[in-house]
Design a protein around this motif. Structure first.
Motif, PDB file in Angstrom:
ATOM      1  N   GLY A   1      -2.462   5.213   0.101  1.00  6.48           N
ATOM      2  CA  GLY A   1      -3.843   4.743   0.141  1.00  6.48           C
ATOM      3  C   GLY A   1      -4.217   3.796  -0.983  1.00  6.48           C
ATOM      4  O   GLY A   1      -5.340   3.309  -1.035  1.00  6.48           O
ATOM      5  N   ARG A   2      -3.305   3.541  -1.893  1.00  4.73           N
ATOM      6  CA  ARG A   2      -3.582   2.655  -3.023  1.00  4.73           C
ATOM      7  C   ARG A   2      -2.859   1.335  -2.815  1.00  4.73           C
ATOM      8  O   ARG A   2      -1.668   1.308  -2.533  1.00  4.73           O
TER       9      ARG A   2
ATOM     10  N   ASP B   1     -10.616   0.239   0.083  1.00  2.00           N
ATOM     11  CA  ASP B   1     -10.833   0.802   1.423  1.00  2.00           C
ATOM     12  C   ASP B   1     -11.083   2.302   1.364  1.00  2.00           C
ATOM     13  O   ASP B   1     -11.933   2.834   2.078  1.00  2.00           O
ATOM     14  N   TYR B   2     -10.339   2.988   0.523  1.00  2.00           N
ATOM     15  CA  TYR B   2     -10.495   4.438   0.397  1.00  2.00           C
ATOM     16  C   TYR B   2     -11.855   4.786  -0.206  1.00  2.00           C
ATOM     17  O   TYR B   2     -12.525   5.712   0.243  1.00  2.00           O
TER      18      TYR B   2
ATOM     19  N   ARG C   1       0.846  -1.199   0.000  1.00  2.00           N
ATOM     20  CA  ARG C   1       0.000   0.000   0.000  1.00  2.00           C
ATOM     21  C   ARG C   1       0.876   1.242   0.000  1.00  2.00           C
ATOM     22  O   ARG C   1       1.828   1.345   0.766  1.00  2.00           O
TER      23      ARG C   1
ATOM     24  N   LYS D   1     -12.006  14.120  -1.408  1.00  2.00           N
ATOM     25  CA  LYS D   1     -11.778  12.697  -1.140  1.00  2.00           C
ATOM     26  C   LYS D   1     -11.975  11.898  -2.428  1.00  2.00           C
ATOM     27  O   LYS D   1     -11.178  11.032  -2.771  1.00  2.00           O
TER      28      LYS D   1
ATOM     29  N   SER E   1     -14.396   4.399   2.374  1.00  3.90           N
ATOM     30  CA  SER E   1     -14.362   5.478   3.377  1.00  3.90           C
ATOM     31  C   SER E   1     -15.040   6.739   2.849  1.00  3.90           C
ATOM     32  O   SER E   1     -15.651   7.483   3.615  1.00  3.90           O
TER      33      SER E   1
ATOM     34  N   MET F   1      -8.160   0.990  -4.730  1.00  2.00           N
ATOM     35  CA  MET F   1      -8.343   1.731  -3.489  1.00  2.00           C
ATOM     36  C   MET F   1      -9.713   1.398  -2.886  1.00  2.00           C
ATOM     37  O   MET F   1     -10.507   2.284  -2.601  1.00  2.00           O
TER      38      MET F   1
END
Length: 156
Positions: free
Chosen positions: A19-20, A39-40, A16, A89, A43, A37
């Protein structure tokens, strides 16, 4: 041939970064890398849902213009104070692994100073699309064949 001229460090799994997630694997035809991404993306969806309610999955990031009223552009949107954070974001997500989101994000970002109810509808649709496509990402492959590489692109 390049290794004969230039000294390289040992190649390791990148993991990671910013964030990627980077996953490198071999499908028998050469190395393939997946950059995602998940998880990102989740979020960003959670950021919206925690304050404004659940999102419905969407097939595209765009709202049909016929569903937006002219009056909807004249009334200040409920998300006016939070839209910039949501869009930033999403923009980071688009920049690192989801270029399919870029146009919709930039279109909405141009309206930050005059945010309306129609923009609320549009950002909700964008985040619904992200929710339903959170596993999308970038893929690349380098074949083992000695042929000259060819750049092939496609959008899904």
């Amino acid at each position: 041939m390049i290794r004969g001229e230039i000294k390289f460090d040992k190649v390791s799994e990148p993991g990671r970064y910013l964030g990627r997630d980077h996953v490198i694997f071999d499908l028998g035809r050469g190395k393939t890398v997946c950059m995602s991404m998940v998880d990102y993306a989740n979020s960003a969806v959670e950021m919206y849902e925690s304050e404004f309610g659940l999102l419905k999955p969407a097939e595209t990031p765009f709202v049909n213009e016929s569903l937006l009223s002219i009056e909807g552009y004249e009334v200040k949107g409920h998300l006016a104070g939070k839209a910039a954070a949501l869009l930033m974001k999403c923009l980071w997500l688009a920049r690192l692994s989801r270029p399919d989101l870029s146009y919709a994000i930039v279109h909405l970002a141009g309206s930050i100073s005059k945010w309306s109810r129609n923009h609320d509808v549009q950002i909700k649709r964008l985040l619904g699309y992200i929710k339903s496509t959170c596993r999308f990402g970038l893929w690349g492959a380098v074949p083992q064949s000695p042929e000259i590489p060819v750049l092939r692109l496609r959008s899904e």
